[in-house]
Design an enzyme around this catalytic site. Structure first.
Site, mmCIF file in Angstrom:
data_model
loop_
_atom_site.group_PDB
_atom_site.id
_atom_site.type_symbol
_atom_site.label_atom_id
_atom_site.label_comp_id
_atom_site.label_asym_id
_atom_site.label_seq_id
_atom_site.Cartn_x
_atom_site.Cartn_y
_atom_site.Cartn_z
ATOM 1 N N LYS A 110 0.811 -1.217 0.000
ATOM 2 C CA LYS A 110 0.000 0.000 0.000
ATOM 3 C C LYS A 110 0.844 1.267 0.000
ATOM 4 C CE LYS A 110 -4.158 -2.116 1.763
ATOM 5 N NZ LYS A 110 -3.674 -3.503 1.998
HETATM 6 C C1 LIG Z 1 -4.345 -4.556 1.383
HETATM 7 C C2 LIG Z 1 -3.540 -5.802 1.227
HETATM 8 C C3 LIG Z 1 -3.908 -6.811 0.315
HETATM 9 C C4 LIG Z 1 -5.164 -6.729 -0.539
HETATM 10 O O1 LIG Z 1 -5.146 -5.653 -1.414
HETATM 11 P P1 LIG Z 1 -6.387 -5.376 -2.408
HETATM 12 O O2 LIG Z 1 -6.323 -3.935 -2.735
HETATM 13 O O3 LIG Z 1 -7.577 -5.775 -1.639
HETATM 14 O O4 LIG Z 1 -6.179 -6.212 -3.590
HETATM 15 C C5 LIG Z 1 -3.086 -7.913 0.187
HETATM 16 N N1 LIG Z 1 -1.974 -8.057 0.950
HETATM 17 C C6 LIG Z 1 -1.593 -7.120 1.828
HETATM 18 C C7 LIG Z 1 -0.367 -7.353 2.652
HETATM 19 C C8 LIG Z 1 -2.348 -5.963 2.009
HETATM 20 O O5 LIG Z 1 -1.962 -5.036 2.905
#
Ligand SMILES: *Cc1c(COP(=O)(O)O)cnc(C)c1O
Length: 454
Positions: A110
């Site tokens: 993120k």
């Molecule tokens: C947020 C997150 C996801 C999922 O991301 P999406 O936007 O729902 O596809 C997967 N792995 C980690 C470690 C995350 O923080």
């Protein structure tokens, strides 16, 4: 370039306004009016660094920001990544690569979007001579990444609610040990859903919103999706040309945000063969891509908590294309889904998408197997991506978090705990959190007291 709402009842906005707005007033999500075609530029992109590539990509969309300003915003957004490649692509075995997206400040993917979004917000504060207060709720990763995106930025403050005692100790430390004056970690007495419900009420109070220039940082923000397109492109460009036509990206996902970014890039002329949607036991997207039916279920907490979601909020952007870019049809689908909890798609493209579902027991055994076979430690989210690579494709598994964020699960699987210097450093820092009841009035009062204003 202009941006349209998937529901077609919001006037087209420029990039900066669409980013500042987040969710469109008609309830839809913003998308570019037309998708650019990058197929003629791929050769020229090959020699660019990650930040340069991101700038060349974003400038096509962010046409309301002067190019040199955009360049400095983008470059600044990728200075806090520990690996010089930013998103290193590592070969593991025959036809198998891992794309590591966890070298940013909070050790999860993120950061790619939220570092950029934080700098875009800060830039807007400067040019518009305004302040911005960000308010969000998190069950873990998003809050930490959002906080690190705005940390110390003048003209901004960020308030993140989380359920007290129900996020991991390391996640709490990432939010509550920053030492920054403009960061408020709000530990609420209640569940994540209680926090969400309080937020929803606060955001429906227009005068409160306007008074504090309140903004959300949810996963549907246009800038987040576009920023995420870039690492797919970067990874594709790192492959030997002989493999580029046969790539399947394997994406551990909950919200569909990450897969959507890759799919949009494919629509922009990058010849990616396909995507595998890798879910945990919360399998709404697995069921969708295997049966064509999109139906909510109950969320069951798993070893991969950032994928424990019930409604894939970014999916609406895909629906828009699926129904021939017809906003009236999107409204129809969303209404059916809202009233019945389900929708069946008549025509699903099985060429591009495949899906897998991984239980907690399988996550544990995959971590053990991947470590044994490749000497590689996958975090529990990434492990879902290693379930069963397609032997006919070149697979690139997206590693969404550092294994060091999940020491217990990893220890149980391989007998030792991975560590990371930035997490070790956090353990000795003081926690500064504010305990609040999960009520709109308590949260409003806190924001009233601490918001930035001019
Ligand atoms: C947020 C997150 C996801 C999922 O991301 P999406 O936007 O729902 O596809 C997967 N792995 C980690 C470690 C995350 O923080």
């Amino acid at each position: 370039m202009k941006f349209l709402s998937t529901r077609g009842q919001t006037p087209a906005l420029g990039f900066s306004d669409a980013v500042a707005t987040g969710l469109a007033p008609d309830g839809g999500l913003f998308l570019p009016e037309t998708l650019p075609d990058f197929s003629g530029q791929l050769a020229a992109f090959e020699k660019l660094s990650y930040a340069e590539l991101c700038f060349e990509f974003m400038r096509v969309f962010a046409t309301d920001i002067p190019a040199e300003t955009l360049r400095s915003i983008v470059v600044a957004s990728y200075t806090k990544f520990a690996d010089p490649a930013i998103a290193p692509l590592k070969p593991l075995g025959k036809n198998l690569y891992v794309l590591e997206l966890f070298h940013g400040p909070t050790l999860a993917f993120k950061d790619f979007a939220l570092q950029l979004l934080g700098n875009l917000y800060a830039h807007q504060c400067v040019v518009r001579r305004e302040t911005i207060n960000v308010l969000g709720a998190t069950s873990g990763d998003t809050g930490a990444a959002a906080i690190h995106g705005l940390l110390g930025k003048p003209g901004t403050a960020i308030f993140i609610l989380y359920p007290d005692g129900r996020v991991s100790p390391l996640q709490e430390r990432q939010m509550a040990c920053t030492g920054a004056e403009n960061v408020f970690a709000l530990a609420v007495d209640g569940s994540f859903d209680d926090a969400q419900a309080a937020l929803k009420e606060i955001f429906s109070d227009q005068s409160f919103r306007t008074r504090h220039r309140l903004s959300a940082v949810n996963s549907i923000n246009l800038a987040r999706v576009l920023a995420q397109c870039v690492y797919y492109l970067y990874a594709w460009l790192r492959l030997p040309p002989s493999e580029r036509g046969n790539v399947e990206f394997v994406v551990p996902t909950g919200n569909f945000g990450n897969v959507l970014a890759g799919w949009l890039l494919q629509q922009m002329g990058v010849p990616i063969r396909g995507f595998k949607v890798a879910t945990n036991q919360n399998d709404i997207l697995y069921r969708l891509f295997t049966t064509g039916e999109y139906r909510v279920g109950d969320v069951r907490p798993s070893l991969a908590p950032s994928m424990d979601i019930q409604v894939a909020s970014n999916f609406e952007r895909f629906i828009y294309f699926n129904v021939g870019r017809d906003p009236a049809r999107v409204r129809e689908v969303m209404q059916t889904f809202k009233t019945t909890g389900a929708y069946t798609f008549p025509n699903f493209n099985r060429e591009t998408f495949s899906a897998s579902r991984t239980s907690d027991a399988e996550i544990a055994s995959i971590i053990t197997r991947v470590h044994r076979d490749y000497g590689y430690i996958a975090d529990p989210h990434t492990a879902c991506g290693f379930k069963e690579p397609n032997p006919d494709r070149v697979s690139i598994v997206l590693a969404t978090a550092s294994p060091a964020k999940f020491p217990e699960t990893i220890r149980a699987a391989i007998g030792r705990e991975p560590t990371h210097p930035s997490l070790e450093a956090l353990k000795s820092r003081a926690i500064k959190k504010h305990l609040l009841p999960a009520t709109p009035s308590a949260i409003r009062a806190f924001v009233d007291q601490h918001a930035v204003s001019r």
